[in-house]
Enzyme design. Structure first.
Site, PDB file in Angstrom:
ATOM      1  N   ARG A 123      54.166  49.803  23.177  1.00 52.52           N
ATOM      2  CA  ARG A 123      55.840  49.732  23.364  1.00 52.52           C
ATOM      3  C   ARG A 123      55.852  51.215  22.794  1.00 52.52           C
ATOM      4  O   ARG A 123      55.938  51.768  21.184  1.00 52.52           O
ATOM      5  CB  ARG A 123      57.036  49.307  22.750  1.00 52.52           C
ATOM      6  N   THR A 127      60.698  56.482  23.439  1.00 52.77           N
ATOM      7  CA  THR A 127      61.075  55.932  24.352  1.00 52.77           C
ATOM      8  C   THR A 127      61.814  54.249  24.583  1.00 52.77           C
ATOM      9  O   THR A 127      62.097  53.796  25.475  1.00 52.77           O
ATOM     10  CB  THR A 127      60.086  55.991  26.145  1.00 52.77           C
ATOM     11  N   ASP A 223      58.225  42.411  12.795  1.00 46.25           N
ATOM     12  CA  ASP A 223      57.287  43.735  13.415  1.00 46.25           C
ATOM     13  C   ASP A 223      55.936  42.588  13.529  1.00 46.25           C
ATOM     14  O   ASP A 223      55.603  42.095  12.130  1.00 46.25           O
ATOM     15  CB  ASP A 223      56.482  44.537  13.562  1.00 46.25           C
ATOM     16  N   ASP A 226      52.656  43.863  12.210  1.00 48.18           N
ATOM     17  CA  ASP A 226      52.435  43.618  11.202  1.00 48.18           C
ATOM     18  C   ASP A 226      52.397  42.693  10.905  1.00 48.18           C
ATOM     19  O   ASP A 226      51.176  42.236   9.565  1.00 48.18           O
ATOM     20  CB  ASP A 226      53.025  44.279  10.598  1.00 48.18           C
TER      21      ASP A 226
HETATM   22  N1  URA Z   1      58.602  43.478  18.612  1.00 47.39           N
HETATM   23  C1  URA Z   1      58.174  43.170  17.535  1.00 47.39           C
HETATM   24  O1  URA Z   1      57.130  42.670  16.696  1.00 47.39           O
HETATM   25  N2  URA Z   1      59.093  42.543  16.046  1.00 47.39           N
HETATM   26  C2  URA Z   1      60.692  42.909  17.309  1.00 47.39           C
HETATM   27  O2  URA Z   1      61.275  42.152  16.615  1.00 47.39           O
HETATM   28  C3  URA Z   1      60.811  43.381  18.243  1.00 47.39           C
HETATM   29  C4  URA Z   1      59.289  43.401  19.162  1.00 47.39           C
END
Ligand code: URA
Length: 232
Positions: A123, A127, A223, A226
């Site tokens: 992502r 954007t 995330d 992560d």
């Molecule tokens: N991607 C993620 O890892 N966590 C989110 O909350 C949104 C997108």
């Protein structure tokens, strides 16, 4: 006195039926328990990876409810028994790199004969659009049932782009498995595929409240990449 009838227990699986996509929120105490620990900011990566893996296997059980089978008979020690086996071509599991890798084993545990394709999507954080950076998939997906795995359905951009990619290669039946989904992502996907005539199912452990201004799911779990693999 007539014999007591067995008590039928209704499966508590809420289905949110939208125009082209069926969303299944798997409502099960073990799913809720594992998801709660995943959400906890204090859960370390090894525990997160293990629980995500277990959770996916529970989701996979529901997600494969429509997996195609063909009739197959086997000889038991006693007699011939009618049964089924997975149809050909075999299903394809597609983890979306990188976070989807954390869901792969949980999925193939239930579908060990499935083939695995890879789709690298990222992502663009300014954007919020999905960009493809790697593909390793069969050229022709005609007649294939595909299971896409990606932990977080946030804006819906990545999953929509991934599913469109699979449809463009001929897939005719796609099920997405996500640990968490946001209403915005579901609405985006539903609009994107409205009228496509292709069956799309989404199976998730929870439908959260919303996205925040950074595109993160609230309350979410942070995330996912992560938390699975560290900040690299
Ligand atoms: N991607 C993620 O890892 N966590 C989110 O909350 C949104 C997108």
């Amino acid at each position: 006195m007539p014999p007591a009838l067995p008590r039928l227990i209704a499966r508590r699986v809420p289905r949110i039926s939208l125009a082209t996509m069926e969303t299944l929120v798997v409502d099960h105490p073990l799913v809720a328990h594992k998801l709660t620990v995943l959400r906890d900011v204090g859960t370390d990566s090894p525990t997160f990876r293990r629980l995500a893996d277990e959770l996916v296997t529970l989701l996979a059980y529901e997600a494969t409810r429509h997996v195609r089978v063909t009739e197959w008979s086997v000889q038991t020690p006693v007699a011939l028994a009618k049964g089924v086996r997975l149809a050909q071509p075999c299903p394809l599991v597609v983890p979306i790199l990188r976070a989807g890798l954390g869901m792969l084993e949980g999925m193939t545990r239930l579908l060990p004969t499935a083939e695995v394709g890879f789709l690298g999507m990222i992502r663009n954080e300014s954007t919020l659009q999905a960009e493809t950076y790697a593909t390793r998939l069969p050229d022709d997906l005609s007649g294939r049932q595909v299971y896409v795995v990606d932990p977080m359905l946030a804006t819906g951009g990545t999953l929509t782009a991934a599913i469109q990619f699979l449809f463009d290669r001929g897939a005719d039946d796609v099920t997405a498995l996500c640990l968490l989904a946001a209403p915005e992502g579901i609405a985006y996907m539903d609009q994107a595929f409205n009228g496509s005539g292709k069956p799309i199912r989404l199976v998730t452990a929870a439908l959260d409240e919303r996205l925040n201004e950074h595109g993160y799911i609230v309350p979410g779990l942070g995330d996912a990449g992560d938390r699975l693999y560290g900040v690299v």
